[in-house]
Design an enzyme around this catalytic site. Structure first.
Site, PDB file in Angstrom:
ATOM      1  N   GLU A 159       0.853  -1.196   0.000  1.00  0.00           N
ATOM      2  CA  GLU A 159       0.000   0.000   0.000  1.00  0.00           C
ATOM      3  C   GLU A 159       0.881   1.236   0.000  1.00  0.00           C
ATOM      4  O   GLU A 159       1.984   1.218   0.524  1.00  0.00           O
ATOM      5  CB  GLU A 159      -0.948  -0.008   1.206  1.00  0.00           C
ATOM      6  CG  GLU A 159      -0.287  -0.236   2.573  1.00  0.00           C
ATOM      7  CD  GLU A 159       0.301   0.999   3.196  1.00  0.00           C
ATOM      8  OE1 GLU A 159      -0.080   2.095   2.780  1.00  0.00           O
ATOM      9  OE2 GLU A 159       1.146   0.861   4.100  1.00  0.00           O
ATOM     10  N   LEU A 161      -0.600   4.335   0.946  1.00  0.00           N
ATOM     11  CA  LEU A 161      -1.623   5.260   1.440  1.00  0.00           C
ATOM     12  C   LEU A 161      -1.036   6.237   2.445  1.00  0.00           C
ATOM     13  O   LEU A 161      -0.364   5.825   3.385  1.00  0.00           O
ATOM     14  CB  LEU A 161      -2.745   4.472   2.131  1.00  0.00           C
ATOM     15  CG  LEU A 161      -3.340   3.317   1.335  1.00  0.00           C
ATOM     16  CD1 LEU A 161      -4.297   2.515   2.214  1.00  0.00           C
ATOM     17  CD2 LEU A 161      -4.060   3.842   0.102  1.00  0.00           C
ATOM     18  N   ARG A 162      -1.323   7.500   2.235  1.00  0.00           N
ATOM     19  CA  ARG A 162      -0.906   8.492   3.233  1.00  0.00           C
ATOM     20  C   ARG A 162      -2.059   8.737   4.177  1.00  0.00           C
ATOM     21  O   ARG A 162      -3.207   8.908   3.733  1.00  0.00           O
ATOM     22  CB  ARG A 162      -0.577   9.835   2.550  1.00  0.00           C
ATOM     23  CG  ARG A 162       0.707   9.838   1.776  1.00  0.00           C
ATOM     24  CD  ARG A 162       0.764  11.053   0.891  1.00  0.00           C
ATOM     25  NE  ARG A 162      -0.398  11.092  -0.007  1.00  0.00           N
ATOM     26  CZ  ARG A 162      -0.689  12.113  -0.800  1.00  0.00           C
ATOM     27  NH1 ARG A 162       0.040  13.205  -0.797  1.00  0.00           N
ATOM     28  NH2 ARG A 162      -1.745  12.061  -1.602  1.00  0.00           N
ATOM     29  N   GLU A 163      -1.770   8.777   5.463  1.00  0.00           N
ATOM     30  CA  GLU A 163      -2.820   9.101   6.417  1.00  0.00           C
ATOM     31  C   GLU A 163      -3.324  10.506   6.106  1.00  0.00           C
ATOM     32  O   GLU A 163      -2.554  11.385   5.747  1.00  0.00           O
ATOM     33  CB  GLU A 163      -2.287   9.030   7.851  1.00  0.00           C
ATOM     34  CG  GLU A 163      -1.936   7.617   8.238  1.00  0.00           C
ATOM     35  CD  GLU A 163      -1.583   7.462   9.700  1.00  0.00           C
ATOM     36  OE1 GLU A 163      -1.970   8.326  10.503  1.00  0.00           O
ATOM     37  OE2 GLU A 163      -0.928   6.464  10.025  1.00  0.00           O
ATOM     38  N   GLY A 261      11.547  20.701   8.157  1.00  0.00           N
ATOM     39  CA  GLY A 261      10.787  20.826   9.402  1.00  0.00           C
ATOM     40  C   GLY A 261      11.453  20.085  10.539  1.00  0.00           C
ATOM     41  O   GLY A 261      12.683  19.948  10.574  1.00  0.00           O
ATOM     42  N   GLY A 265       7.772  11.644  11.010  1.00  0.00           N
ATOM     43  CA  GLY A 265       7.315  10.764  12.084  1.00  0.00           C
ATOM     44  C   GLY A 265       6.271   9.825  11.513  1.00  0.00           C
ATOM     45  O   GLY A 265       6.270   9.541  10.321  1.00  0.00           O
ATOM     46  N   CYS A 268       4.929   4.838   9.707  1.00  0.00           N
ATOM     47  CA  CYS A 268       5.596   4.164   8.584  1.00  0.00           C
ATOM     48  C   CYS A 268       7.068   4.513   8.442  1.00  0.00           C
ATOM     49  O   CYS A 268       7.926   3.620   8.567  1.00  0.00           O
ATOM     50  CB  CYS A 268       4.877   4.491   7.281  1.00  0.00           C
ATOM     51  SG  CYS A 268       3.305   3.650   7.164  1.00  0.00           S
ATOM     52  N   LYS A 271       9.783   3.407  11.131  1.00  0.00           N
ATOM     53  CA  LYS A 271       9.813   1.941  11.221  1.00  0.00           C
ATOM     54  C   LYS A 271      10.360   1.323   9.926  1.00  0.00           C
ATOM     55  O   LYS A 271      11.191   0.413   9.961  1.00  0.00           O
ATOM     56  CB  LYS A 271       8.370   1.478  11.468  1.00  0.00           C
ATOM     57  CG  LYS A 271       8.116   0.003  11.415  1.00  0.00           C
ATOM     58  CD  LYS A 271       6.721  -0.307  11.969  1.00  0.00           C
ATOM     59  CE  LYS A 271       5.606  -0.156  10.969  1.00  0.00           C
ATOM     60  NZ  LYS A 271       5.536  -1.167   9.930  1.00  0.00           N
ATOM     61  N   LYS A 328       1.402  14.609  11.637  1.00  0.00           N
ATOM     62  CA  LYS A 328       1.193  15.514  10.500  1.00  0.00           C
ATOM     63  C   LYS A 328      -0.272  15.942  10.545  1.00  0.00           C
ATOM     64  O   LYS A 328      -1.030  15.424  11.375  1.00  0.00           O
ATOM     65  CB  LYS A 328       1.544  14.836   9.178  1.00  0.00           C
ATOM     66  CG  LYS A 328       0.623  13.682   8.840  1.00  0.00           C
ATOM     67  CD  LYS A 328       0.906  13.176   7.449  1.00  0.00           C
ATOM     68  CE  LYS A 328      -0.215  12.259   6.996  1.00  0.00           C
ATOM     69  NZ  LYS A 328      -0.029  11.785   5.643  1.00  0.00           N
TER      70      LYS A 328
HETATM   71  C1  UDX Z   1       3.742   7.393   4.345  1.00  0.00           C
HETATM   72  C2  UDX Z   1       3.876   7.244   2.826  1.00  0.00           C
HETATM   73  O1  UDX Z   1       3.732   8.522   2.221  1.00  0.00           O
HETATM   74  C3  UDX Z   1       2.871   6.251   2.297  1.00  0.00           C
HETATM   75  O2  UDX Z   1       3.067   6.068   0.903  1.00  0.00           O
HETATM   76  C4  UDX Z   1       3.077   4.942   3.024  1.00  0.00           C
HETATM   77  O3  UDX Z   1       2.265   3.946   2.552  1.00  0.00           O
HETATM   78  C5  UDX Z   1       2.910   5.142   4.510  1.00  0.00           C
HETATM   79  O4  UDX Z   1       3.842   6.117   4.960  1.00  0.00           O
HETATM   80  P1  UDX Z   1       2.211   8.737   6.061  1.00  0.00           P
HETATM   81  O5  UDX Z   1       3.002   8.095   7.154  1.00  0.00           O
HETATM   82  O6  UDX Z   1       0.719   8.788   6.181  1.00  0.00           O
HETATM   83  O7  UDX Z   1       2.497   7.991   4.653  1.00  0.00           O
HETATM   84  O8  UDX Z   1       2.702  10.239   5.947  1.00  0.00           O
HETATM   85  P2  UDX Z   1       3.435  11.183   4.887  1.00  0.00           P
HETATM   86  O9  UDX Z   1       2.472  12.170   4.380  1.00  0.00           O
HETATM   87  O10 UDX Z   1       4.203  10.445   3.906  1.00  0.00           O
HETATM   88  O11 UDX Z   1       4.416  11.955   5.909  1.00  0.00           O
HETATM   89  C6  UDX Z   1       5.335  11.232   6.722  1.00  0.00           C
HETATM   90  C7  UDX Z   1       6.079  12.175   7.637  1.00  0.00           C
HETATM   91  O12 UDX Z   1       6.988  12.982   6.907  1.00  0.00           O
HETATM   92  C8  UDX Z   1       5.199  13.143   8.421  1.00  0.00           C
HETATM   93  O13 UDX Z   1       5.697  13.277   9.737  1.00  0.00           O
HETATM   94  C9  UDX Z   1       5.354  14.452   7.664  1.00  0.00           C
HETATM   95  O14 UDX Z   1       5.134  15.570   8.469  1.00  0.00           O
HETATM   96  C10 UDX Z   1       6.804  14.354   7.216  1.00  0.00           C
HETATM   97  N1  UDX Z   1       7.117  15.140   6.008  1.00  0.00           N
HETATM   98  C11 UDX Z   1       6.521  14.845   4.822  1.00  0.00           C
HETATM   99  C12 UDX Z   1       8.067  16.155   6.074  1.00  0.00           C
HETATM  100  O15 UDX Z   1       8.623  16.430   7.146  1.00  0.00           O
HETATM  101  N2  UDX Z   1       8.379  16.841   4.933  1.00  0.00           N
HETATM  102  C13 UDX Z   1       7.799  16.561   3.727  1.00  0.00           C
HETATM  103  O16 UDX Z   1       8.156  17.225   2.750  1.00  0.00           O
HETATM  104  C14 UDX Z   1       6.847  15.533   3.670  1.00  0.00           C
END
Ligand code: UDX
Length: 453
Positions: A159, A161-163, A261, A265, A268, A271, A328
């Protein structure tokens, strides 16, 4: 098609409801009876935009069912997705206990062809282990010297998927990755996703597993790269926001995931990066690049705290307002949120913390016992010596800055996401500090004031 999803956590629920939405009959299974009871009463255990409405709709249409019985689901379904948790062990390895238990349990109830699909993020070669576990755990009547009494397949379908936008991501994927070892499995998985009309990448099992490792780690690397660049920007008077913009127009680079930033965190990236480092290590490769990605991510939080200490001077007994706790925006998820480390560190130094988050305070209360949770963004500011913006919730952009300033003892803001309108805060009488925006050096060129959000 009749489809079973084993594990009704974040990934399982979103996958289940979206598969119902594109026309399938789905049974979602979980071994937590309380969770199943709640889901059957229409209560959704996580916050994800749009999820609750879709669950309600497809339950009513009887295309989505929640149950605790793997036996019944296996009997009814030809395709079985495994979406159980794969937490990190102390040493960074993925803990695959739940995957093994589920594979065994599925095997015990198999009596005809089934396609088992890995949906959870697992280390490469897990598919082969699932295949072997199933073969060894088929009902006794079928077990003949380890030979297969009837065909079954294991596939990988990671998957992405982004939360916060998981449903949208499921419905409009950039690609669907299918890792298979037989044409029957490929045909079935293509059939599952046919209504989406998306690009499908077909590979063998191991390559599909690697695509997931490599994709998440690459995205984490992009974030750490821009965070490292931000550190240098601060030292030379450059603005990382402008740097990212200038880099991002290059099609080979792209602007996405170049937001500097307080580090990544969530459930995903931290880990998955750990698991990939360990997988490489076990296979005899020292993935130093990825170790640095992890280090930079940790340093980013330390650097933020250092900045606060530098500008606030004494931390002890200061009142610190926090806007945003979730890892996020648009989620209530607190797993590996950068806010946790930052707040704990400031608390350890004797600061009082008063926080507000639009969705994550219920979950945050389990993690942060000794801070004050506030009813809204203004309440968090009362008597504060500074404000930390730790999650980029849209509602923070609508705050009346004059009112905000009036509530605070000192109008100082540390924007951990480079999210606020720097010019508006500065014009409103705030001292504003972002990440990598050149504020830590004084230059004669006025670089600190360049670039508008
Ligand atoms: C992520 C992947 O994007 C997704 O494809 C996978 O299946 C699951 O993990 P998610 O954990 O929901 O999804 O969050 P994501 O939007 O990717 O952000 C992850 C972290 O990175 C967040 O803490 C976010 O704040 C941080 N982030 C993201 C940044 O610090 N800078 C960015 O430019 C993008």
């Amino acid at each position: 098609m009749n489809i079973a999803i084993i594990g009704s956590g974040y990934v399982g629920l979103v996958t289940g409801v979206c598969l119902a939405h594109i026309g399938h009959h789905v049974i979602c299974i979980d071994n937590d009876p309380e969770k199943i009871k709640k889901l059957n009463a229409g209560k959704v255990p996580i916050y994800e935009p749009g999820l609750e409405d879709l669950i309600r709709k497809y339950r009513r249409m009887k295309r989505l069912v929640f149950s605790g019985s793997i036996a019944g689901a296996v009997k009814k379904s030809e395709v079985i997705f495994i979406a159980v948790g794969t937490p990190s062990k102390q040493n960074g390895d993925a803990d695959l206990t739940y995957i093994e238990n589920v594979a065994r349990e599925i095997a015990r109830h198999m009596d005809s062809y089934k396609l088992l699909v890995e949906k959870s993020t697992v280390p490469a070669q897990t598919g082969n282990r699932i295949e072997r576990t199933v073969r060894l755990n088929l009902p006794a009547k079928y077990r003949k010297d380890g030979a297969r009494p009837f065909a079954f397949d294991v596939a990988s379908n990671p998957e992405f998927l982004r939360e916060g936008s998981a449903i949208e991501d499921f419905m409009n994927p950039d690609r669907i990755v299918i890792g298979v070892e037989s044409s029957r499995a490929e045909k079935l998985l293509r059939e599952v996703y046919k209504p989406l009309k998306a690009r499908v990448v077909v590979t063998n099992l191991a390559s599909a597993e690697m695509i997931k490792h490599a994709s998440n780690s690459f995205l984490a690397a992009k974030i750490s790269f821009i965070n490292a660049v931000a550190q240098v920007c601060d030292r030379v008077g450059a603005d990382v926001e402008k740097v990212a913009e200038g880099m991002g127009y290059d099609k080979r680079i792209g602007r996405a995931f170049l937001n500097a930033g307080i580090g990544y965190g969530g459930s995903c990236f931290p880990k998955d990066v750990d698991a990939f480092i360990r997988l490489a290590e076990k296979s005899g490769y020292d993935f130093r690049l990825l170790k640095s990605v992890r280090d930079v991510n940790e340093q980013q939080k330390a650097a933020f705290i250092q900045l606060i200490e530098d500008k606030l001077w004494i931390i002890k007994d200061k009142t610190i307002a926090v806007w945003g706790l979730a890892f996020k925006a648009n989620t209530d998820d607190m797993r590996r949120a950068a806010s946790l480390d930052i707040i704990r560190s400031l608390r350890a130094e004797g600061a009082r913390v008063q926080a507000y988050d639009p969705k994550a305070m219920v979950n945050a209360r389990y993690e942060l016992k000794d801070i004050k949770f506030c009813a809204d963004a203004y309440a968090a500011l009362k008597g504060a010596d500074c404000l930390l913006v730790l999650t980029e919730w849209d509602e923070f952009l609508k705050v009346d800055l004059a009112r905000a300033r009036g509530l605070m003892r000192q109008a100082v803001v540390f924007d951990g996401r480079n999210f606020c309108d720097r010019e508006a805060f500065t014009a409103g009488g705030f001292e504003y500090y972002g990440i990598g925006r050149g504020e830590t050096v004084k230059t004669t060129t006025g670089a600190a004031a360049c670039g508008k959000k």
